[in-house]
Design a protein around this motif. Structure first.
Motif, PDB file in Angstrom:
ATOM      1  N   LEU A   1      52.802  73.440  -3.418  1.00  0.00           N
ATOM      2  CA  LEU A   1      52.536  72.691  -4.655  1.00  0.00           C
ATOM      3  C   LEU A   1      53.500  73.134  -5.758  1.00  0.00           C
TER       4      LEU A   1
ATOM      5  N   GLU B   1      56.923  71.680  -4.974  1.00  0.00           N
ATOM      6  CA  GLU B   1      56.954  70.226  -5.134  1.00  0.00           C
ATOM      7  C   GLU B   1      57.002  69.818  -6.603  1.00  0.00           C
ATOM      8  N   HIS B   2      56.270  70.558  -7.447  1.00  0.00           N
ATOM      9  CA  HIS B   2      56.254  70.202  -8.860  1.00  0.00           C
ATOM     10  C   HIS B   2      57.377  70.877  -9.634  1.00  0.00           C
ATOM     11  N   GLY B   3      58.203  71.668  -8.948  1.00  0.00           N
ATOM     12  CA  GLY B   3      59.390  72.249  -9.577  1.00  0.00           C
ATOM     13  C   GLY B   3      59.107  73.379 -10.552  1.00  0.00           C
ATOM     14  N   TYR B   4      58.002  74.057 -10.407  1.00  0.00           N
ATOM     15  CA  TYR B   4      57.720  75.186 -11.300  1.00  0.00           C
ATOM     16  C   TYR B   4      58.548  76.403 -10.895  1.00  0.00           C
TER      17      TYR B   4
END
Lengths: 138, 138, 138, 138
Positions: free
Chosen positions: A22, A25-28
């Motif tokens: 996750l 995928e969200h680029g954190y």
């Protein structure tokens, strides 16, 4: 910036792998930032549920050719000038306008304001997005 | 049970206090369990967005006096017997029934099934709640 | 069945065409049924917002190998037997169970019940879907 | 303004009374306007689901003391200048800023833009509200 505190938690191994996915995928940048945002989202929802002092953006879509609509919208906004902090008007095309209105107040007041603006004839869509004054999110 | 892994994260001090409050308010035994549930909620949402194999409960509210409605609902459910795992019927009052239908399938298939049931004359409300097969949540 | 009343309304011509498309896409028999369902959805939302007597389905996903979880869930449900009307248990696979629980009570009570069930260790997902006793929807 | 068309529909008598109440509670001038808004809301949701050309407002809450955050946000917005139509910045207090960003593009592009802005360190909340170009709502 508030000081960062280190804390530890436990997670099932497969759930940890899902978390890593996750985050990616969200680029954190890392896990902590992602989890912080999950917690903040809960805090914002709580502020709105408990009718606290919040911040929200109302987006209005309307037809400026509708007779007297602009005048009525301006009047209404002035009437709520204690809550409304800024309004930006965008000309979408020949007839349609969008206005973004940033407001601060109790959650119920901002819902009431939304309803007031939405019911004006010629307003074809109105929506409210919920954020926070940030006091509890830092 | 999967084995638990220890991991550490960092959090701003005031945000940590807010987190402790959320954990207490929702009655969780500890921080880790609360955060695990936040992560799982994201995973369930991702499964539904990516049209994966999911589990959902359809709740139907209908008037059993509506001519032929019960027959049609039964027929429809049989037609979808590959997706429907169980149906429970409750008699709410003289006229109203509720049916809880547990279904498994791709997210889009369950939405389609909902729409099919909802459009039957006499069904006054239909809703779908989204959960998971659990594969990614353990 | 309540008696049907005829009423007329006005709609912009292009909006009417869009409405016809929505009706067709969702497979409704006619416009009236589609609009009735839009209105009913608003009524259900209002009942939940105003904390009225409502009906809801709680769906629990849990691992039955979790020590004493089944006992605790049963105990909790008995404690809320005034609200819970029926529970159906489905064996998803070797370890995962789903329970659909139909409950009736004030909206806030059902939310509280959800929170109580969700916080039990071993419950990996819990969700509540909102419907109505039907009193206002007929 | 589009021309108004008269159409008739049928409604159960008690449901009609409930509708009248909803219209009054929300302060609409008449039934038709209220129903038009229900239909338009469905159209907006469909546009977003079908990844059409839409309009959305992103609201960012962030701490301007976060090193280089303002520069990064400006850079990112310039990179998306084809989608972003206007940005309004409000100084909430000594440290917190809100930015309302009006964007136009495909639904998936606006979601991507949101995610990009949200993951920047120092952004404590980001939210997207969904509206339309108005093409189908008139």
């Amino acid at each position: 910036m508030s000081e960062l505190t280190r804390l530890s938690m436990s997670l099932e191994q497969p759930l940890l792998q899902q978390l890593e996915q996750l985050v990616a995928e969200h680029g954190y940048a890392n896990r902590s930032e992602y989890i912080r945002d999950l917690i903040r989202e809960q805090l914002v929802q709580r502020e709105w549920q408990q009718d606290e002092q919040v911040v929200g953006t109302i987006t209005l879509l309307y037809n400026h050719l509708q007779r007297q609509l602009s005048e009525r919208l301006t009047q209404l906004q002035h009437h709520h000038h204690h809550q409304i902090m800024a309004t930006t008007h965008i000309h979408l095309d020949e007839t349609m306008c969008v206005e973004m209105i940033l407001a601060r107040g109790r959650a119920s007041e901002l819902r009431h304001l939304l309803s007031h603006l939405q019911q004006q004839r010629g307003v074809v869509h109105a929506t409210l997005s919920m954020t926070s004054t940030g006091g509890q999110l830092r």
